[in-house]
Design a protein around this motif. Structure first.
Motif, PDB file in Angstrom:
ATOM      1  N   GLU A   1       0.839  -1.216   0.000  1.00 23.41           N
ATOM      2  CA  GLU A   1       0.000   0.000   0.000  1.00 23.41           C
ATOM      3  C   GLU A   1       0.863   1.252   0.000  1.00 23.41           C
ATOM      4  N   TYR A   2       1.877   1.251   0.849  1.00 20.86           N
ATOM      5  CA  TYR A   2       2.778   2.397   0.943  1.00 20.86           C
ATOM      6  C   TYR A   2       3.584   2.549  -0.346  1.00 20.86           C
ATOM      7  N   GLU A   3       4.128   1.422  -0.820  1.00 16.85           N
ATOM      8  CA  GLU A   3       4.996   1.451  -2.002  1.00 16.85           C
ATOM      9  C   GLU A   3       4.242   1.877  -3.261  1.00 16.85           C
ATOM     10  N   LEU A   4       2.973   1.480  -3.335  1.00 17.25           N
ATOM     11  CA  LEU A   4       2.154   1.843  -4.499  1.00 17.25           C
ATOM     12  C   LEU A   4       1.995   3.365  -4.576  1.00 17.25           C
ATOM     13  N   THR A   5       1.730   3.981  -3.429  1.00 12.33           N
ATOM     14  CA  THR A   5       1.593   5.446  -3.381  1.00 12.33           C
ATOM     15  C   THR A   5       2.894   6.120  -3.805  1.00 12.33           C
ATOM     16  N   GLN A   6       4.006   5.635  -3.235  1.00 17.13           N
ATOM     17  CA  GLN A   6       5.322   6.204  -3.548  1.00 17.13           C
ATOM     18  C   GLN A   6       5.638   6.072  -5.036  1.00 17.13           C
ATOM     19  N   ALA A   7       5.418   4.843  -5.557  1.00 16.48           N
ATOM     20  CA  ALA A   7       5.769   4.575  -6.952  1.00 16.48           C
ATOM     21  C   ALA A   7       4.902   5.399  -7.900  1.00 16.48           C
ATOM     22  N   THR A   8       3.634   5.574  -7.543  1.00 17.88           N
ATOM     23  CA  THR A   8       2.743   6.372  -8.397  1.00 17.88           C
ATOM     24  C   THR A   8       3.175   7.839  -8.377  1.00 17.88           C
TER      25      THR A   8
END
Ligand code: ADP
Length: 166
Positions: free
Chosen positions: A98-105
């Motif tokens: 969840e955290y990584e998806l936000t960062q990557a986006t």
């Protein structure tokens, strides 16, 4: 192709080392970036972390294709300034995702040329984090199998210091 692997590495664990080795199989060069965030309180100084990473990777067969650098700004900016193609991150659980998806986006919006590549944690390291290592070491638990042999004493000594300060 060149990748970077940003993180706090406070301290580096065997889970991190595993990601570094696997990234080195996919990319010609891997730059481990210690992301310096003055708002985040760390247990080890930047210099100590750079040194601990160097000692942890020294014996790897891919060591000559790994570099360690420090960055105090945006990772995508660092990547574009250094000709880096991809950002590697590790995922242990849905909470990481969840955290990584936000960062990557967000990174994709900032610079669409830099890809984020996720490596799934090896099952034996899926529970392993720097904070877990510190918690176990602080409470005098056995953590030899969780960190590179080269930094075991550094972590043990620092945790004893912290315990004695209180
Ligand atoms: P950050 O503060 O950026 O999360 P960390 O040093 O905790 O820095 O982690 C850096 C990266 O390594 C993150 O992508 C994290 O999900 C990943 N990571 C941490 N521990 C492991 C592990 N045991 N296995 C695989 N990836 C991991």
């Amino acid at each position: 192709m060149k990748a970077c692997y940003p993180g706090s590495f406070d301290p580096i664990t065997l889970g991190h080392v595993d990601v570094i080795e696997r990234a080195a199989k996919l990319f010609d060069e891997v730059i481990v970036i210690i992301s310096h965030n003055p708002r985040k309180k760390c247990t080890f100084s930047i210099e100590e972390r750079v040194d601990m990473i160097h000692r942890s990777i020294a014996s790897l067969s891919c060591a000559d294709r790994i570099r360690v650098m420090v960055n105090d700004g945006l990772t995508v900016k660092f990547a574009s300034d250094h000709g880096i193609d991809a950002i590697v991150r590790g995922i242990r659980a849905v909470s990481d995702y969840e955290y990584e998806l936000t960062q990557a986006t967000a990174n994709m919006m900032l610079d669409g040329r830099i890809e984020t590549v996720f490596l799934i944690a090896r099952p034996e390291y899926s529970f392993l984090s720097s904070s877990a290592v510190k918690e176990i070491a602080y409470n005098d638990g056995e953590f030899r199998s969780l960190v590179p042999e080269a930094i075991y004493d550094d972590v043990r000594k620092r945790m004893i210091e912290i315990r004695n300060e209180l």
